[in-house]
Design an enzyme around this catalytic site. Structure first.
Site, PDB file in Angstrom:
ATOM      1  CE1 TYR A  30     -60.706  80.704  -7.058  1.00 26.57           C
ATOM      2  CE2 TYR A  30     -58.548  80.838  -6.021  1.00 26.57           C
ATOM      3  CZ  TYR A  30     -59.871  81.225  -6.091  1.00 26.57           C
ATOM      4  OH  TYR A  30     -60.366  82.143  -5.193  1.00 26.57           O
ATOM      5  CD1 TRP A  36     -58.509  87.962 -13.082  1.00 22.61           C
ATOM      6  CD2 TRP A  36     -57.875  90.093 -12.867  1.00 22.61           C
ATOM      7  NE1 TRP A  36     -58.838  88.360 -11.810  1.00 22.61           N
ATOM      8  CE2 TRP A  36     -58.467  89.675 -11.649  1.00 22.61           C
ATOM      9  CE3 TRP A  36     -57.417  91.400 -12.961  1.00 22.61           C
ATOM     10  CZ2 TRP A  36     -58.584  90.515 -10.547  1.00 22.61           C
ATOM     11  CZ3 TRP A  36     -57.537  92.239 -11.870  1.00 22.61           C
ATOM     12  CH2 TRP A  36     -58.107  91.802 -10.680  1.00 22.61           C
ATOM     13  CE1 TYR A  82     -64.087  78.194  -8.604  1.00 21.95           C
ATOM     14  CE2 TYR A  82     -65.443  77.505 -10.464  1.00 21.95           C
ATOM     15  CZ  TYR A  82     -64.968  78.490  -9.622  1.00 21.95           C
ATOM     16  OH  TYR A  82     -65.379  79.796  -9.795  1.00 21.95           O
ATOM     17  N   GLY A 164     -63.305  90.770 -10.845  1.00 24.67           N
ATOM     18  CA  GLY A 164     -62.140  90.168 -10.218  1.00 24.67           C
ATOM     19  C   GLY A 164     -62.118  90.405  -8.720  1.00 24.67           C
ATOM     20  CG  ASP A 166     -64.772  87.088  -6.840  1.00 25.59           C
ATOM     21  OD1 ASP A 166     -64.211  87.759  -7.734  1.00 25.59           O
ATOM     22  OD2 ASP A 166     -64.669  85.860  -6.780  1.00 25.59           O
ATOM     23  NE  ARG A 199     -62.992  81.357  -1.141  1.00 27.53           N
ATOM     24  CZ  ARG A 199     -62.585  81.653  -2.378  1.00 27.53           C
ATOM     25  NH1 ARG A 199     -61.394  82.196  -2.574  1.00 27.53           N
ATOM     26  NH2 ARG A 199     -63.369  81.432  -3.407  1.00 27.53           N
ATOM     27  CE1 TYR A 352     -60.697  85.201  -2.964  1.00 21.69           C
ATOM     28  CE2 TYR A 352     -62.800  86.064  -3.720  1.00 21.69           C
ATOM     29  CZ  TYR A 352     -61.683  85.296  -3.937  1.00 21.69           C
ATOM     30  OH  TYR A 352     -61.555  84.620  -5.125  1.00 21.69           O
ATOM     31  CD1 TRP A 353     -61.608  89.547  -4.123  1.00 25.12           C
ATOM     32  CD2 TRP A 353     -60.314  91.325  -4.491  1.00 25.12           C
ATOM     33  NE1 TRP A 353     -60.680  89.196  -5.083  1.00 25.12           N
ATOM     34  CE2 TRP A 353     -59.883  90.273  -5.325  1.00 25.12           C
ATOM     35  CE3 TRP A 353     -59.647  92.548  -4.541  1.00 25.12           C
ATOM     36  CZ2 TRP A 353     -58.808  90.402  -6.210  1.00 25.12           C
ATOM     37  CZ3 TRP A 353     -58.578  92.684  -5.423  1.00 25.12           C
ATOM     38  CH2 TRP A 353     -58.175  91.628  -6.247  1.00 25.12           C
ATOM     39  CD  GLU A 396     -56.851  83.343  -3.419  1.00 27.22           C
ATOM     40  OE1 GLU A 396     -57.782  83.624  -4.184  1.00 27.22           O
ATOM     41  OE2 GLU A 396     -56.931  82.439  -2.541  1.00 27.22           O
TER      42      GLU A 396
END
Length: 425
Positions: A30, A36, A82, A164, A166, A199, A352-353, A396
């Site tokens: 990144y 944010w 990126y 945020g 994703d 990811r 990830y999320w 992260e």
């Protein structure tokens, strides 16, 4: 490693990721300024360098659009590590930026930074805060005008990246309606830095970029985007953060003697709180987002359902229900709160999320619990977050089932979270 050594390591990470008044989340993965991320980082800086904290927010505002939107990425300097870069976004701002936004933590951060400046006797604190306050106010006006044109008291996201979170399971059904076709050649760079198993999948990226294509073809005009959006979700996480930031701006308006602005913000705040109150679902013991295209509640369990605690005051029954639900999510976890619970069919502890624990999300949840007089549970979540960083490093995000650090390393907002939460022990 001692607490002092860990704080020194956190300071070192922020210094290493400094690119001249703004902080990248981490090198290469990144390489620009994220919205944010920088707001959380500013709060971290405020624990030891208030001038630099102000500068973080000031550099972010360099990318603010004339209509008030604060983009999710500001491309201050070129980088080829990126995707998608400024050429894909095709915005025509005076500084290259993306064309979408991110959770408006900015107002929350500004209050933290201002209070740290006053405590440190900083001579120009009021002048710097006043300028940033006006930028924040323009942003909040944009949110209500562009992302709640129907007056629901809930602000919408038009792209999962705006949330945020994703690739959150919360978006699976709504995102499935978005075509995978793109007019942009996709050249993913993230999986060259991080294992692909951590990811979003390629299919997710195809849909993400399809949305970018749609909005670029709208010339990034908010009204045209709203009309043409194939993905439109009234997000309780976004709305709650905006409501909390609005409350913090009301406080700053009082400090700055801005009575007219205070009245405007107070009306915004009432609107947002009313909207959030309607999203509570007793049967689920949490708040739920609304798919504005299908008209259906999004009942998929994710961390977003707890973020309204930063803004709303729960009654006793709601508080007891939320605490019990969070305890259910924490059960059997080495570190929590997971971004999706283990009992969900969508749970993936490393992707990830879709399950991993994020330090800044725990920070928000703990703040919300503390505001709702659930002090002991808030402290437990803060402590387990600090211990995860001490055990695995400034990663992260973290695998909730093992505590393993995942994603990028030497991560700026994890360092900031450690600096803030570590002082609450």
């Amino acid at each position: 490693m001692t607490k002092l050594r860990m704080e020194e390591a956190a300071h070192s990470i922020l210094a290493r990721n400094d690119r001249g008044g703004y902080t990248v989340p981490t090198d290469r993965l990144y390489p620009f300024q994220w919205n944010w991320d920088s707001a959380f980082v500013a709060v971290g800086f405020a624990t030891f360098n208030v001038d630099r904290a102000y500068r973080e927010l000031e550099r972010l505002i360099e990318g603010q659009w004339d209509d008030g939107m604060i983009p999710h990425i500001v491309f201050h300097a070129p980088s080829d590590t990126y995707f998608p870069g400024p050429d894909v976004w095709g915005t025509r701002h005076r500084i290259p930026t993306s064309g979408i936004t991110q959770p408006p933590v900015f107002g929350m951060a500004l209050r933290h930074v201002h209070e740290a400046a006053i405590a440190n006797g900083m001579a120009d604190a009021e002048a710097r805060t006043r300028a940033l306050f006006q930028a924040a106010l323009r942003s909040h006006r944009w949110w209500l005008e562009a992302r709640d044109p129907e007056g629901l008291g809930l602000v919408a996201i038009l792209h999962p990246w705006e949330s945020g979170s994703d690739n959150s399971p919360a978006w699976d059904e709504a995102l499935a309606r978005v075509p995978t076709t793109t007019t942009t050649v996709i050249r993913r760079k993230d999986t060259g830095h991080v294992d692909a198993s951590m990811r979003p999948r390629d299919e997710d990226y195809q849909r993400f970029i399809h949305l970018v294509d749609v909005y670029r073809h709208c010339d990034w005009d908010p009204k045209r985007q709203w009309t043409n959006a194939p993905f439109k979700v009234a997000d309780v996480q976004m709305t709650a953060i905006l409501a909390r930031a609005t409350a913090d701006l009301i406080h700053l308006a009082e400090v700055l003697g801005a009575e007219g602005d205070k009245a405007e913000l107070a009306q915004m705040h009432r609107t947002l709180l009313d909207g959030l109150a309607r999203r509570w679902r007793p049967s689920l013991s949490r708040f739920v987002s609304l798919d504005l295209i299908s008209g259906n509640d999004i009942e998929t369990p994710t961390q977003a359902g707890f973020i309204p605690l930063v803004a709303v005051t729960l009654d006793d029954a709601q508080r007891d229900a939320v605490m019990a639900e969070i305890e259910r999510w924490l059960d059997g976890m080495v570190v929590g709160v997971p971004s999706a619970p283990r009992f969900s069919p969508a749970f993936e502890p490393k992707r990830y999320w879709r399950g991993p624990v994020w330090a800044v999300i725990n920070w928000l949840i703990a703040d919300g619990l503390r505001l709702n007089e659930a002090e002991d549970l808030a402290r437990r979540i803060e402590q387990v977050t600090v211990h995860a960083v001490e055990n695995a490093g400034f990663c992260e995000y973290f695998d909730p089932t093992t505590g393993e650090g995942l994603g990028g390393d030497t991560f700026s907002w994890t360092a900031a979270a450690y600096l803030v939460l570590g002082r609450r022990r």
